[in-house]
Design an enzyme around this catalytic site. Structure first.
Site: not given
Ligand SMILES: NC(=O)c1ccc[n+]([C@@H]2O[C@H](COP(=O)([O-])OP(=O)(O)OC[C@H]3O[C@@H](n4cnc5c(N)ncnc54)[C@H](OP(=O)(O)O)[C@@H]3O)[C@@H](O)[C@H]2O)c1
Length: 429
Positions: A10, A12-13, A34, A189, A207
């Site tokens: 969920a 896709l930025g 893995a 940015g 955090k």
């Protein structure tokens, strides 16, 4: 090779597209590490047509993000949408209730709802993982949950917001004012159009509250974090700090002791001899002090598509290996519920800067307020009048209780001699 671990993604930025790129680039290596491939099978975002620089036509597209929790082929849901509540939280709840492990980079959601989600994951025997939520690509959650798990941690602190650190280090390097650098950071940015979560310390507080739970085995208590950001720091504060042998850093700092849990995000003066003074730009760094391991320093890129995707996929590799324990390093039910420590009891040194009217008697008024509150002054600097005629007075105190400094500032509040709010920074001891 065994069955792949199948992912429903969920968001896709920046980070979501970064995860797809990383799995595309390193898929083979990841599968070897893995023991099984990690494969995206379904994706969701707002706009299906948007160009994201990655091919998403090979995945199932799901319009309603919440539906990913019920995707028939997915084993794990990865949430990279953001926001403490809304679609992210709905997806987290539905995924864990529906038997899917859940990975997120969403510090706001984990800070506010982490305990509820950890309980849900543990009850269902699923993974809840959020390495990317603190310090982006820096594996500090793994460091505390696993590497330092045998230690009693005395304190955990660090530079948790790259935007603030970028602004502060640029102010320091170029002697320019906050607003000027913020505007440049927005253009480049490095800062959001609405930068308040970053510059007012809220993001760092999210955090910090996550780190505190991991370090001290306490329930997340974001609402107890005392928060001040960097908006009111002047270029002159940074110059003054430099003259005294310090750099200004926004630190999140937490300690747990007999007085309760202390959590604070505030600008600090960090001595040049401390590694955090040398962390510049958008880098993040966290220090944890363990009773057997000593001082640990975790440092690296706190944001960006690559570093953040690296942390998200590390969580997925753990899940693919079947290696995951309780999200907070101990069962959620075992987390203690400490009260907030009284910050007034804390002993430390402080830097306090006043902007004052250029008139006789102001220094005496400040010195008297400090004396009456029992604050002992180590040094006092006065710098000439600025464009608006104000004079800067900066004080460094001797070690003493914070309550005394607070009392002195209360006494001075409203004084006609002050032309602005005093700036109080703690000196990292
Ligand atoms: N960026 C970083 O460096 C970084 C670092 C650490 C942690 N994080 C965390 O990672 C998460 C994602 O950050 P980001 O920077 O990747 O954000 P972003 O670039 O803004 O991407 C957000 C994505 O979520 C989708 N989205 C937004 N609202 C939605 C909704 N209501 N329903 C469905 N999809 C929705 C957007 O869809 P559209 O693309 O279609 O508009 C977009 O694809 C956040 O929790 C953030 O705090 C980010």
């Amino acid at each position: 090779m065994t069955e792949p671990l199948r992912i429903a993604l969920a968001g896709l930025g920046t980070v979501g597209a970064g995860v797809i790129r990383l799995i595309d680039a390193n898929g083979e290596l990841i599968a070897r590490r893995a023991g099984r491939p990690i494969e995206v099978v379904a994706v969701s975002a707002r706009d299906r047509a948007k160009d994201r620089g990655v091919d998403i036509t090979r995945f199932d597209w799901v319009d309603d993000t919440a539906e990913l929790a019920r995707h028939p082929r997915a084993d794990v849901v990865v949430e990279l949408v953001g926001g403490s509540d809304g679609p992210a939280l709905a997806l987290a709840r539905a995924s864990l209730a529906g038997g899917k492990s859940f990975v997120t980079a969403n510090k706001a959601m984990i800070a506010h709802h982490g305990l509820e989600l950890a309980n849900a994951a543990e009850t269902a025997g699923l993974a809840l993982k959020f390495e990317a939520a603190v310090a982006g690509g820096v594996p500090v959650i793994k460091g505390l949950r696993e590497g330092a798990a045998a230690n009693e941690i005395a304190r955990v602190y660090g530079i948790l917001n790259g935007t603030c650190n970028f602004i502060l280090s640029k102010m320091e390097a170029e002697g320019r004012d906050f607003a000027d650098i913020l505007a440049e950071a927005q253009r480049l940015g490095y800062a959001e159009a609405d930068p308040s979560f970053d510059i007012d310390g809220v993001d760092a507080a999210h955090k910090l509250s996550i780190l505190a739970s991991l370090a001290f085995g306490t329930q997340p208590a974001f609402e107890q974090v005392a928060i001040a950001g960097v908006r009111h720091i002047l270029a002159a504060d940074i110059a003054e700090a430099a003259a005294l042998g310090y750099r200004v850093r926004l630190l999140g700092l937490s300690e747990a002791n007999g007085h309760g849990l202390f959590q604070r995000v505030h600008p600090h003066l960090v001595p040049l001899s401390h590694p955090l003074a040398h962390v510049t730009g958008s880098t993040n760094a966290v220090v944890a002090e363990g009773n057997f391991v000593g001082r640990l320093l975790f440092q690296g890129a706190g944001a960006g598509d690559g570093p953040t995707a690296s942390a998200v996929v590390a969580d997925l590799i753990d899940i693919a290996r079947g290696e995951f324990g309780p999200p907070y390093a101990m069962p959620a039910a075992a987390l203690a519920q400490p009260g907030a420590a009284d910050t007034g009891e804390r002993i430390g040194r402080a830097y306090v800067r006043f902007t004052v009217a250029d008139k006789v008697g102001v220094l005496a008024e400040i010195a008297a307020a400090m004396r009456d509150a029992g604050v002992s002054i180590e040094s006092l600097m006065q710098r000439g009048a600025s464009a608006d005629g104000s004079v800067l007075v900066a004080i460094v105190t001797h070690e003493g209780p914070e309550r005394a400094v607070a009392q002195a500032l209360d006494k001075l509040r409203g004084s006609s001699s002050l032309t602005g709010e005093p700036m109080w920074m703690h000196i990292l001891g």
